[in-house]
Design an enzyme around this catalytic site. Structure first.
Site, short mmCIF file in Angstrom:
data_model
loop_
_atom_site.label_atom_id
_atom_site.label_comp_id
_atom_site.label_asym_id
_atom_site.label_seq_id
_atom_site.Cartn_x
_atom_site.Cartn_y
_atom_site.Cartn_z
N HIS A 50 -15.85 -6.16 5.60
CA HIS A 50 -15.00 -6.10 4.41
C HIS A 50 -15.34 -7.18 3.39
O HIS A 50 -14.58 -7.45 2.49
CB HIS A 50 -13.52 -6.13 4.80
CG HIS A 50 -13.21 -5.07 5.82
ND1 HIS A 50 -13.29 -3.74 5.52
CD2 HIS A 50 -12.89 -5.16 7.12
CE1 HIS A 50 -13.01 -3.04 6.61
NE2 HIS A 50 -12.78 -3.87 7.59
N GLU A 105 -3.41 7.67 7.70
CA GLU A 105 -4.33 8.44 6.85
C GLU A 105 -5.34 9.18 7.71
O GLU A 105 -5.71 8.69 8.79
CB GLU A 105 -5.13 7.49 5.93
CG GLU A 105 -4.33 6.95 4.77
CD GLU A 105 -5.17 6.05 3.86
OE1 GLU A 105 -6.37 5.84 4.15
OE2 GLU A 105 -4.61 5.58 2.86
N LYS A 122 0.83 -1.21 0.00
CA LYS A 122 0.00 0.00 0.00
C LYS A 122 0.86 1.26 0.00
O LYS A 122 0.52 2.24 -0.66
CB LYS A 122 -0.89 0.03 1.24
CG LYS A 122 -2.13 -0.81 1.16
CD LYS A 122 -3.10 -0.35 2.27
CE LYS A 122 -4.51 -0.80 2.01
NZ LYS A 122 -4.77 -2.18 2.43
N ARG A 163 -6.93 -8.14 -10.91
CA ARG A 163 -7.61 -9.38 -11.35
C ARG A 163 -9.01 -9.00 -11.81
O ARG A 163 -9.44 -7.86 -11.65
CB ARG A 163 -7.73 -10.34 -10.17
CG ARG A 163 -8.49 -9.71 -9.02
CD ARG A 163 -9.00 -10.65 -7.97
NE ARG A 163 -9.98 -9.99 -7.13
CZ ARG A 163 -9.72 -9.28 -6.05
NH1 ARG A 163 -8.48 -9.12 -5.65
NH2 ARG A 163 -10.68 -8.70 -5.36
C1 MV4 Z 1 -10.46 3.85 5.20
C2 MV4 Z 1 -11.68 4.20 5.78
C3 MV4 Z 1 -11.80 5.47 6.27
N1 MV4 Z 1 -10.79 6.34 6.18
N2 MV4 Z 1 -9.48 4.75 5.13
C4 MV4 Z 1 -11.39 -0.81 4.73
C5 MV4 Z 1 -10.69 -1.84 3.91
C6 MV4 Z 1 -9.47 -1.19 3.44
N3 MV4 Z 1 -9.09 -1.68 2.17
C7 MV4 Z 1 -9.77 0.27 3.45
N4 MV4 Z 1 -10.85 0.46 4.35
C8 MV4 Z 1 -11.20 1.67 4.81
N5 MV4 Z 1 -10.23 2.63 4.71
C9 MV4 Z 1 -9.65 5.95 5.61
N6 MV4 Z 1 -8.64 6.83 5.56
C10 MV4 Z 1 -12.69 3.26 5.85
C11 MV4 Z 1 -12.45 1.98 5.37
C12 MV4 Z 1 -13.56 1.07 5.45
C13 MV4 Z 1 -14.17 0.55 4.31
C14 MV4 Z 1 -13.73 0.85 3.03
C15 MV4 Z 1 -14.35 0.32 1.92
C16 MV4 Z 1 -15.43 -0.51 2.08
C17 MV4 Z 1 -15.89 -0.85 3.33
C18 MV4 Z 1 -15.25 -0.32 4.46
C19 MV4 Z 1 -15.73 -0.65 5.72
C20 MV4 Z 1 -15.10 -0.14 6.81
C21 MV4 Z 1 -14.02 0.71 6.69
#
Ligand code: MV4
Length: 664
Positions: free
Chosen positions: A235, A200, A116, A291
């Site tokens: 997720h 972040e 990342k 993918r």
């Molecule tokens: C975040 C966020 C809020 N703020 N980043 C969750 C999985 C990971 N790939 C990134 N995720 C998140 N990153 C910041 N700066 C909230 C999430 C997140 C989320 C993102 C996409 C789909 C579902 C989610 C569920 C909870 C938190």
């Protein structure tokens, strides 16, 4: 184009790839684990190779075994599907080393998106917007604490090697930072063997919107619009749609351009997905999946293109079949993922044999992608997804209605599914309004989870009438065999005996015990249900369902039996009841052979005999706790206990032989 492609996957996606490869005239080679020898994807392939035992680590993840199969089959290309080896850079390299085309991006592009922190650095240089934060290589706690002050609170700590939410921590205030950092690092180390983190700004309720991109060997790059995947639970995506409701044209265009910049920056090839977090009018790069994704059908339905065909063409060195100007979005598509999991028990996977499986076939605007057939088993070894049900409509509201109706007409017995949970999401006013973000499912838990409400009387009635119908059929067959023309069972006009008779059944549903009386009255059938007596009628439909009448209402249900369990399928829902019975009365399987089998999955709570003991018919042998009740399994006849295959505390699957009583 290649002559032969090997599909290094199983289930739904293997069948999906075979469908397109076959249409293009390619020979399809499947691989399978020992648990999948009878699976649909194997039956549908032109050739198939067993690559090891059930656990994925010993089969679908064994790059060497898969390449050996590809060589043996003369496959020119390997399609990895999603999951398993699809984002494994070493596998992509090994394919190239073996002179086989990996249907996916170059190993370098997979690696570029694997970290990342490095991905963020690349994206920053390419002008792709990022959530403000820190993704540098310095990892000393003092450096990170100083960076955290710059980012401000609340903030998020993410494992650089992470994905799917692992190694993620929200920090609300500076005082909590040091401890959260330690915890995130420990989790990152344990999960990924890498404790590198990034910081972040925390967005409390962003939307998850992702762009489908494609790039070929000739410098062409296009996007195929976006998918909104904000409906997630832990997720895990649950519902996805295209296009994203309410997204402004300006934002859509900006995200499309940013996604293409991302693909070009890493010299991407083939199908990729650039995921963004969207917060109001701002969007930020989250990660790129290198993918084809589970949810690709919604993009196919709004664009009219076959993305697997595009993957195969690009992998074969052909140019993309369309330019950006050719590609337009038509209507709306929504996908719901049907899983074998039980929302009432924390979404635990539900395993077992699919006793019945039927999807709405050939309905306008409906597509069903499934990896299983009736008779297949859902096991603990693989993902418990049963099917994706996808609906298209000119307008979003039409797609939504079609999807809800398609789910209501889907019949699954043998495993518990999330169908009710999906209907609750799709039926929620916020979903209908198209204003769902990633916090929606958690916030609406109460409204979306089954309330453990009472069993509908129609389901109980269906179970009782099915039991009556089934017993009558068995008895009629027995009477026909006996050749007695005067047997009452020979009567075809019902149950005209000399007086009204009745038959009582008791079913268990969760904690409840429900009695039903089937009354064979002068005027026809009546049912004594917990809510009172009601007239009833039952007839079997051509395809084995039951057409039922209760009082003035008519409905259709299907009842499947397995041991003492009854699966009642009604309006897209399934209800699992247990018939109360003396278990030796189940006879059939146990009776003649002396085998005592588990009538349902459960836990052996006591073993009351020892091997070698002599028992008499009806003697208690074991106690089994199942479906929240304790059952006593008894000797089917007099004789010695020849085998005892379980001990107190064992968890046993349905149908497992627990003991054998020999002939006296
Ligand atoms: C975040 C966020 C809020 N703020 N980043 C969750 C999985 C990971 N790939 C990134 N995720 C998140 N990153 C910041 N700066 C909230 C999430 C997140 C989320 C993102 C996409 C789909 C579902 C989610 C569920 C909870 C938190």
């Amino acid at each position: 184009m290649f002559d032969t492609v090997l599909i290094a996957n199983r289930g739904e996606i293997a069948r999906r790839v075979i469908r397109t490869a076959r249409r293009l005239g390619l020979r399809c080679v499947a691989v399978y684990s020992e648990a999948d020898s009878a699976a649909a994807h194997v039956a549908e392939a032109d050739a198939a190779f067993c690559i090891g035992p059930a656990p994925a680590a010993e089969s679908y993840l064994r790059a060497e075994a898969i390449l050996e199969a590809a060589r043996a089959a003369g496959a020119a290309a390997v399609h990895p599907g999603y999951g398993f080896l699809s984002e494994n850079a070493a596998f992509a390299e090994a394919c190239a080393g073996a002179g086989i085309v990996f249907v996916g991006p170059p190993a370098a592009a997979i690696r570029a998106m694997g970290s990342k922190s490095e991905a963020k650095a690349l994206m920053e240089a390419a002008g792709v917007p990022l959530v403000p934060g820190y993704h540098g290589s310095a990892q000393e706690p003092e450096v990170l604490a100083a960076e955290a002050r710059k980012v401000g609170y609340p903030l998020m700590i993410k494992a650089s090697a992470g994905g799917g939410g692992k190694g993620m921590r929200v920090v609300r205030q500076a005082g909590e930072f040091a401890e959260a950092l330690q915890a995130a690092r420990r989790e990152a180390m344990a999960s990924f063997g890498d404790e590198h983190v990034l910081l972040e700004r925390y967005l409390p309720s962003p939307r998850h919107i992702e762009l489908q991109v494609f790039r070929d060997d000739h410098g062409n790059a296009v996007h195929l619009f976006e998918r909104d995947c904000s409906s997630q639970r832990r997720h895990q995506k649950v519902v996805e749609e295209a296009p994203a409701p309410g997204l402004s044209e300006g934002l859509r265009a900006a995200m499309g351009e940013a996604a293409l910049r991302a693909a070009v920056a890493i010299d991407y090839r083939g199908a990729g997905t650039v995921e963004f977090l969207v917060d109001g009018d701002d969007f930020y790069f989250m990660e790129m999946n290198t993918r084809l994704q589970v949810e690709h059908p919604v993009t196919e339905m709004i664009t009219g293109y076959d993305l697997v065909e595009w993957q195969l063409r690009v992998a074969a060195g052909e140019p993309l079949p369309a330019t950006q100007a050719d590609i337009s979005a038509n209507g709306h598509a929504i996908e719901a993922r049907l899983y074998a999991e039980d929302p009432a028990s924390g979404f635990l996977p539900s395993t077992g044999e699919l006793l019945h499986l039927a999807f709405p076939e050939g309905e306008e605007g409906i597509r069903v992608d499934s990896g299983v057939r009736a008779g297949d088993k859902v096991t603990v070894h693989y993902d418990p997804m049963i099917a994706k049900v996808i609906a298209w409509g000119e307008e979003r509201a039409v797609a939504l209605r079609r999807l809800r109706r398609a789910l209501a007409r889907t019949e699954i017995a043998g495993v518990v599914t999330n169908a009710g949970f999906l209907q609750a999401i799709l039926g929620h006013t916020r979903f209908a309004a198209g204003v769902v973000d990633t916090a929606f499912i958690d916030q609406q838990r109460e409204a979306l989870l089954p309330d453990g409400a009472a069993l509908p009387e129609s389901a109980l009635a269906a179970a009782a009438l099915a039991e009556m119908t089934w017993r009558r059929r068995v008895a009629q067959a027995a009477a026909a065999d006996s050749g007695d023309p005067h047997s009452p069972w020979q009567l075809t006009n019902g149950w005209r005996l000399n007086s009204e008779t009745h038959r009582d059944f008791t079913f268990h549903y969760g904690e409840q015990s429900l009695a039903v009386r089937v009354i064979f009255g002068w005027e026809g059938l009546r049912l004594g249900l917990p809510g009172g007596e009601v007239s009833a009628a039952v007839a079997e439909t051509e395809d084995g369902a039951l057409a039922l009448r209760l009082g003035d209402g008519s409905f259709v249900a299907r009842v499947l039996r397995r041991g003492l369990r009854r699966w009642v399928l009604l309006e897209g829902q399934s209800f699992v009841l247990t018939l109360q019975d003396d278990i030796q009365g189940l006879g059939g399987e146990a009776g003649a052979s002396g085998r005592v089998v588990a009538p349902m999955p459960g836990k052996v709570t006591a073993v009351l005999v020892q091997a070698g003991d002599t028992v008499s018919e009806g003697a208690p042998l074991l106690r089994l706790e199942a479906m929240k009740m304790e059952h006593t399994l008894t000797a089917p006849h007099d004789g010695p206990v020849e085998a005892l295959n379980c001990a107190a505390g064992d968890l046993v699957e349905e149908g497992v032989e627990l003991a054998v009583v020999g002939k006296a």
